[in-house]
Every structure is written in C-alpha cells, then in structure tokens.
Design a protein around this motif. Structure first.
Motif, PDB file in Angstrom:
ATOM      1  N   ARG A 127     120.651  27.975  49.604  1.00  5.23           N
ATOM      2  CA  ARG A 127     120.148  29.309  49.970  1.00  5.23           C
ATOM      3  C   ARG A 127     120.509  29.652  51.416  1.00  5.23           C
ATOM      4  O   ARG A 127     120.839  30.802  51.725  1.00  5.23           O
ATOM      5  CB  ARG A 127     118.637  29.372  49.767  1.00  5.23           C
ATOM      6  CG  ARG A 127     118.203  29.397  48.318  1.00  5.23           C
ATOM      7  CD  ARG A 127     116.739  29.792  48.193  1.00  5.23           C
ATOM      8  NE  ARG A 127     115.853  28.841  48.868  1.00  5.23           N
ATOM      9  CZ  ARG A 127     115.299  27.800  48.280  1.00  5.23           C
ATOM     10  NH1 ARG A 127     115.525  27.558  46.979  1.00  5.23           N
ATOM     11  NH2 ARG A 127     114.495  26.980  48.960  1.00  5.23           N
ATOM     12  N   GLY A 144     122.732  32.831  52.269  1.00  5.24           N
ATOM     13  CA  GLY A 144     122.162  33.891  53.097  1.00  5.24           C
ATOM     14  C   GLY A 144     122.967  34.150  54.358  1.00  5.24           C
ATOM     15  O   GLY A 144     123.197  35.307  54.735  1.00  5.24           O
ATOM     16  N   PHE A 196     124.864  37.632  55.265  1.00  6.68           N
ATOM     17  CA  PHE A 196     124.543  38.316  56.523  1.00  6.68           C
ATOM     18  C   PHE A 196     125.785  38.492  57.379  1.00  6.68           C
ATOM     19  O   PHE A 196     126.008  39.576  57.948  1.00  6.68           O
ATOM     20  CB  PHE A 196     123.491  37.516  57.292  1.00  6.68           C
ATOM     21  CG  PHE A 196     123.295  37.997  58.700  1.00  6.68           C
ATOM     22  CD1 PHE A 196     122.560  39.144  58.949  1.00  6.68           C
ATOM     23  CD2 PHE A 196     123.843  37.298  59.770  1.00  6.68           C
ATOM     24  CE1 PHE A 196     122.378  39.600  60.252  1.00  6.68           C
ATOM     25  CE2 PHE A 196     123.664  37.749  61.068  1.00  6.68           C
ATOM     26  CZ  PHE A 196     122.932  38.905  61.307  1.00  6.68           C
TER      27      PHE A 196
END
Length: 213
Positions: A29, A33, A37
């Motif tokens: 994760r 992420g 981003f």
C-alpha cells in the motif's frame, strides 16, 4: 538446558518471516500510494505550468489600427510606441515568471523524488528486507564518504536524503535586464552629424549690437 545455535537461528528466521508477512500489505500500500501521489502531483504541476506558459500578454488591438488622419499620425505613433514598449516589458517579465515557476517545479520534483526514496527506504527497513551487500562511495576535493550495507532500505533512504539536500542547496538565479526597444534614444539626422568640409570653418552663431543701442 541450552538450546542449540541452529535452533535459535531457525526461530529467529521464522519470526522474521512472520514479521515480513505481516508488514507485506503495508509495504504494498505504501509503494502504491507513493507512486500514485508522485504521478498525480507531477502531472498537475506540469499541466499548470503549460497553462501559464500559454497565457502570454496580448498586444492591444489599438496598436494595429491605422491613424484616422495625417495630423494625428505622430501622436498615434508615439502612443503605439508606448504600448509596444509596455507589451515588451510584460512579455519579458512573463518569461521571467515562467522561468521561476519552472525552477520551483524542478526543485519540487527533486525534493518529492528524494522524499519518496526516503519513505520507500524506511518501509523496506521496517519490513526487514535483506539482500547482498551494497556499497556506495562519494568523493570530493576534501572529503570522501562510503556506505556499505545489506539493507536496501538504508541505501534508498541515504540516496533520498542526498537528493533532497541537493535540491535545497543548488540554486539557479534568474536575471532580467530592462532595455528600451521602441523608446530608445533618438538619433539625430545624418546631415547634422557630418563633419565640415576641408578648408571651411565650422558654422558659428554670432550677435552684433549697434553702439548706443
């Protein structure tokens, strides 16, 4: 009763594998992420920079309109020169602003990249990942730095910190020079600048007054 060293090594390896299995979802994760981003932030910043580049100052339409009469031609010519000069100044500072935004975006991209590497390295350290020994070396005129570790997380974290420090320390100055283009110094007519012919005296201005007046 003492426990053999082989059993202790197997118990430690089993505990490390269980820990890695527990931290694996978090690591996945974290990587996903950070990737999303990074791509989203870079894309938004790049689109915004392109939009600001395209929004250049527009030349007023009054400059392109021909004079209504010959009597007003000189006045309108001077007005057009002022408008053109102001347009050149606006374009010059628009270009300087674009350079400043591009420099900020480049520094931001380098800083975010370094932060991403540091966070990924911290995640790898938390997950207790191991690999074969890795060595890094850096040399300067008066110093030398070397790093040798079996943890890829430490390597990534060090590289990320170096990249962030580089983006903070290195500066790219932006300079603008205001030079008149349309309102420069007026040039005198050519005949006034010619030297007098050989054997003739330069013209002079003299005044005479009669006696008693």
């Amino acid at each position: 009763m003492s426990v053999p060293e082989t059993d202790l090594a197997e118990i430690a390896a089993s505990a490390e594998r269980r820990w890695q299995d527990r931290t694996l979802p978090f690591m996945v994760r974290m990587l996903g992420g950070l990737t999303i981003f990074f791509l989203a932030a870079s894309f938004i910043q790049l689109v915004y920079l392109h939009s600001r580049i395209e929004k250049a100052p527009i030349l007023p339409n009054s400059v392109l309109v021909p004079p209504a009469s010959a009597a007003r031609g000189l006045t309108e010519l001077n007005t057009a020169s002022v408008l053109l000069e102001s347009h050149v100044v606006a374009l010059r500072y628009h270009q300087a602003n674009i350079f400043l935004m591009a420099r900020v975006w480049t520094n931001y991209l380098g800083f975010v990249t370094g932060m991403t590497l540091a966070l990924v390295g911290a995640t790898f350290i938390l997950g207790k990942l191991r690999m074969s020994s890795t060595s890094l070396e850096g040399r300067m005129d008066s110093a030398a730095v070397s790093l040798k570790t079996a943890s890829p997380g430490i390597t990534l974290a060090v590289l990320g910190v170096v990249l962030m420090m580089t983006t903070i320390v290195v500066q790219h100055p932006i300079e603008t020079k205001d030079v008149p283009v349309y309102l420069g110094p007026r040039v005198q007519p050519q005949e006034n600048l010619m030297p007098p012919a050989a054997g003739t005296a330069a013209p002079s201005l003299t005044t005479t007054r009669e006696a008693g007046k």
